[in-house]
Design a protein around this motif. Structure first.
Motif, PDB file in Angstrom:
ATOM      1  N   ARG A 119     -45.001  98.034 -83.417  1.00  0.00           N
ATOM      2  CA  ARG A 119     -45.922  97.074 -84.013  1.00  0.00           C
ATOM      3  C   ARG A 119     -45.127  95.846 -84.451  1.00  0.00           C
ATOM      4  O   ARG A 119     -44.490  95.860 -85.510  1.00  0.00           O
ATOM      5  CB  ARG A 119     -46.658  97.709 -85.198  1.00  0.00           C
ATOM      6  CG  ARG A 119     -47.592  98.847 -84.781  1.00  0.00           C
ATOM      7  CD  ARG A 119     -48.304  99.478 -85.965  1.00  0.00           C
ATOM      8  NE  ARG A 119     -49.300 100.441 -85.515  1.00  0.00           N
ATOM      9  CZ  ARG A 119     -49.029 101.699 -85.203  1.00  0.00           C
ATOM     10  NH1 ARG A 119     -47.776 102.153 -85.285  1.00  0.00           N
ATOM     11  NH2 ARG A 119     -50.000 102.509 -84.804  1.00  0.00           N
TER      12      ARG A 119
ATOM     13  N   PRO B 110     -46.719  87.626 -83.608  1.00  0.00           N
ATOM     14  CA  PRO B 110     -47.416  87.713 -82.326  1.00  0.00           C
ATOM     15  C   PRO B 110     -46.431  87.948 -81.179  1.00  0.00           C
ATOM     16  O   PRO B 110     -45.325  87.400 -81.175  1.00  0.00           O
ATOM     17  CB  PRO B 110     -48.099  86.348 -82.201  1.00  0.00           C
ATOM     18  CG  PRO B 110     -48.275  85.882 -83.601  1.00  0.00           C
ATOM     19  CD  PRO B 110     -47.081  86.391 -84.348  1.00  0.00           C
TER      20      PRO B 110
ATOM     21  N   GLN C 112     -49.324  96.817 -73.693  1.00  0.00           N
ATOM     22  CA  GLN C 112     -49.730  96.161 -74.931  1.00  0.00           C
ATOM     23  C   GLN C 112     -51.185  96.482 -75.236  1.00  0.00           C
ATOM     24  O   GLN C 112     -52.071  96.359 -74.379  1.00  0.00           O
ATOM     25  CB  GLN C 112     -49.526  94.649 -74.846  1.00  0.00           C
ATOM     26  CG  GLN C 112     -49.740  93.943 -76.175  1.00  0.00           C
ATOM     27  CD  GLN C 112     -48.993  92.632 -76.257  1.00  0.00           C
ATOM     28  OE1 GLN C 112     -48.753  91.974 -75.253  1.00  0.00           O
ATOM     29  NE2 GLN C 112     -48.619  92.229 -77.477  1.00  0.00           N
ATOM     30  N   LEU C 113     -51.449  96.899 -76.460  1.00  0.00           N
ATOM     31  CA  LEU C 113     -52.789  97.265 -76.892  1.00  0.00           C
ATOM     32  C   LEU C 113     -53.519  96.049 -77.455  1.00  0.00           C
ATOM     33  O   LEU C 113     -52.936  94.993 -77.697  1.00  0.00           O
ATOM     34  CB  LEU C 113     -52.712  98.376 -77.940  1.00  0.00           C
ATOM     35  CG  LEU C 113     -51.900  99.615 -77.523  1.00  0.00           C
ATOM     36  CD1 LEU C 113     -51.886 100.635 -78.650  1.00  0.00           C
ATOM     37  CD2 LEU C 113     -52.465 100.223 -76.243  1.00  0.00           C
ATOM     38  N   ARG C 114     -54.817  96.207 -77.679  1.00  0.00           N
ATOM     39  CA  ARG C 114     -55.621  95.064 -78.117  1.00  0.00           C
ATOM     40  C   ARG C 114     -55.188  94.517 -79.466  1.00  0.00           C
ATOM     41  O   ARG C 114     -55.376  93.336 -79.762  1.00  0.00           O
ATOM     42  CB  ARG C 114     -57.097  95.476 -78.166  1.00  0.00           C
ATOM     43  CG  ARG C 114     -57.711  95.720 -76.792  1.00  0.00           C
ATOM     44  CD  ARG C 114     -59.177  96.029 -76.904  1.00  0.00           C
ATOM     45  NE  ARG C 114     -59.786  96.219 -75.584  1.00  0.00           N
ATOM     46  CZ  ARG C 114     -61.074  96.480 -75.391  1.00  0.00           C
ATOM     47  NH1 ARG C 114     -61.896  96.599 -76.439  1.00  0.00           N
ATOM     48  NH2 ARG C 114     -61.534  96.643 -74.169  1.00  0.00           N
ATOM     49  N   ASP C 115     -54.626  95.375 -80.314  1.00  0.00           N
ATOM     50  CA  ASP C 115     -54.193  94.905 -81.632  1.00  0.00           C
ATOM     51  C   ASP C 115     -52.813  94.250 -81.601  1.00  0.00           C
ATOM     52  O   ASP C 115     -52.264  93.877 -82.640  1.00  0.00           O
ATOM     53  CB  ASP C 115     -54.207  96.057 -82.643  1.00  0.00           C
ATOM     54  CG  ASP C 115     -53.207  97.168 -82.289  1.00  0.00           C
ATOM     55  OD1 ASP C 115     -52.512  97.051 -81.266  1.00  0.00           O
ATOM     56  OD2 ASP C 115     -53.152  98.161 -83.038  1.00  0.00           O
ATOM     57  N   GLY C 116     -52.236  94.098 -80.408  1.00  0.00           N
ATOM     58  CA  GLY C 116     -50.947  93.449 -80.261  1.00  0.00           C
ATOM     59  C   GLY C 116     -49.766  94.397 -80.268  1.00  0.00           C
ATOM     60  O   GLY C 116     -48.649  93.991 -79.948  1.00  0.00           O
ATOM     61  N   SER C 117     -49.981  95.641 -80.638  1.00  0.00           N
ATOM     62  CA  SER C 117     -48.894  96.611 -80.633  1.00  0.00           C
ATOM     63  C   SER C 117     -48.568  97.029 -79.200  1.00  0.00           C
ATOM     64  O   SER C 117     -49.332  96.779 -78.267  1.00  0.00           O
ATOM     65  CB  SER C 117     -49.258  97.830 -81.477  1.00  0.00           C
ATOM     66  OG  SER C 117     -50.390  98.500 -80.946  1.00  0.00           O
TER      67      SER C 117
ATOM     68  N   ARG D 154     -47.500 100.259 -76.836  1.00  0.00           N
ATOM     69  CA  ARG D 154     -47.321 101.703 -76.668  1.00  0.00           C
ATOM     70  C   ARG D 154     -46.246 101.927 -75.614  1.00  0.00           C
ATOM     71  O   ARG D 154     -46.316 101.378 -74.519  1.00  0.00           O
ATOM     72  CB  ARG D 154     -48.630 102.376 -76.242  1.00  0.00           C
ATOM     73  CG  ARG D 154     -48.505 103.900 -76.085  1.00  0.00           C
ATOM     74  CD  ARG D 154     -49.843 104.533 -75.777  1.00  0.00           C
ATOM     75  NE  ARG D 154     -50.772 104.397 -76.878  1.00  0.00           N
ATOM     76  CZ  ARG D 154     -50.790 105.174 -77.960  1.00  0.00           C
ATOM     77  NH1 ARG D 154     -49.909 106.149 -78.081  1.00  0.00           N
ATOM     78  NH2 ARG D 154     -51.680 104.984 -78.899  1.00  0.00           N
TER      79      ARG D 154
END
Length: 326
Positions: free
Chosen positions: A31, A35, A78-83, A85
């Protein structure tokens, strides 16, 4: 029940498939504190569309790396929340997972960077808030890549890298979208036969440079890890065949150096000059233009490249020569 012929066919295919046992999968989620544009940050490590050590497939960046603990494959999404995986397979999976934040720019320090010094940089910085300078941390691999790209077209360099890593690298485990290979060990690079360099399309000066560097490879890696940042160029350029351009490219890829400038590049000075003044310049002019951002010059170059501003082409592309038939 599977007919015997089909079963025999499957067994034969598996026997020919050298894919190693992936073992358990290790996962984590990174995380970022700021950005992050994962693709813009990590895609710079890929050496052409056919790179056997990095690929982009259906929203996932795949990497095949050789860690201090062994080879590993890494998948980044990259996930929608910016993190981000991350999943990794192979004996080097713990090192690979631990290295993901650095790869994604977690150590990227932009202290003192002022994009407002030029309107194009300010605009590119505003439009690309997630652009980071990541680091691969595998210094010798970065050095080999840089040497293969000396004084040749990108097509030639990427082709040579693809062949050498596929022929002499190690197949990595995991659910990679295609067979992927980690680069050879340092000793593996040293032992590549002369005919293979030629067949891969690499010129003798480049292959000699890689082999000679490999003879000092472990010592080189330890020296670079222990030295102060300002001493890195001196260590790298002490090797035969390594000049300022190769040293800078190595520092950018392996160490994420935000100030490295690849002096001697065939195109870079022209791109920087045109973007910042509308007129092409040579190396001295490029360094003068970048001087206000001392300490962050590579970052400025990244924003110039991300801006999309390009000098109109004046001549046909250089046709790559094939020396392998000689």
């Amino acid at each position: 029940m599977i007919p015997s012929a089909a079963l025999e066919s499957r067994i034969a295919v598996r026997a020919r498939d050298p894919r190693p046992d992936p073992g358990p999968r290790l996962e984590s989620v990174y995380r970022p504190a700021r950005p992050l544009d994962l693709y813009a940050t990590v895609a710079t490590f890929q050496r052409g569309p056919g790179d056997p050590a990095q690929a982009w497939s259906t929203g996932v960046i795949w990497r095949a790396i050789r860690t201090p603990q062994g080879v590993a494959s890494v998948a980044l999404r990259q996930l929608r929340d910016g993190s981000v995986r991350a999943a990794s397979w192979g004996p080097g999976r713990e090192w690979a997972i631990a290295q993901v934040p650095a790869l994604c720019g977690a150590l990227d320090d932009d202290t003192g960077f002022d994009p407002s010094l030029h309107p194009l940089i300010a605009d590119s910085h505003h439009r690309h808030p997630g652009l980071r300078i990541g680091r691969g941390d595998m210094l010798f691999d970065a050095l080999v890549q840089s040497v293969t790209e000396q004084k040749v077209t990108a097509i030639q360099a990427f082709s040579a890298w693809r062949r050498l890593v596929t022929w002499f690298g190690e197949r990595v485990p995991g659910l990679t979208p295609k067979p992927m290979f980690a680069p050879p060990t340092i000793e593996g690079w040293r032992r590549i036969p002369s005919w293979a360099w030629h067949r891969a399309g690499l010129e003798p000066p480049q292959s000699r440079t890689i082999v000679m560097a490999a003879r000092r490879g472990d010592t080189l890696v330890r020296a670079m890890a222990a030295c102060a940042p300002e001493a890195r160029d001196a260590i790298l350029t002490s090797l035969p065949g390594i000049g300022p351009w190769t040293a800078a490219e190595t520092r950018i890829r392996a160490l994420g150096d935000p100030d490295a400038v690849s002096v001697g590049d065939f195109h870079l000075a022209h791109q920087v000059g045109y973007a910042l003044t509308g007129t092409r310049v040579e190396d001295d002019g490029m360094l003068e233009l970048l001087a206000p951002w001392a300490g962050q010059r590579q970052r400025v170059i990244r924003y110039i490249l991300a801006s999309g501003v390009r000098e109109p082409r004046r001549a046909p592309r250089l046709h790559p020569e094939d020396h392998r038939a000689r």
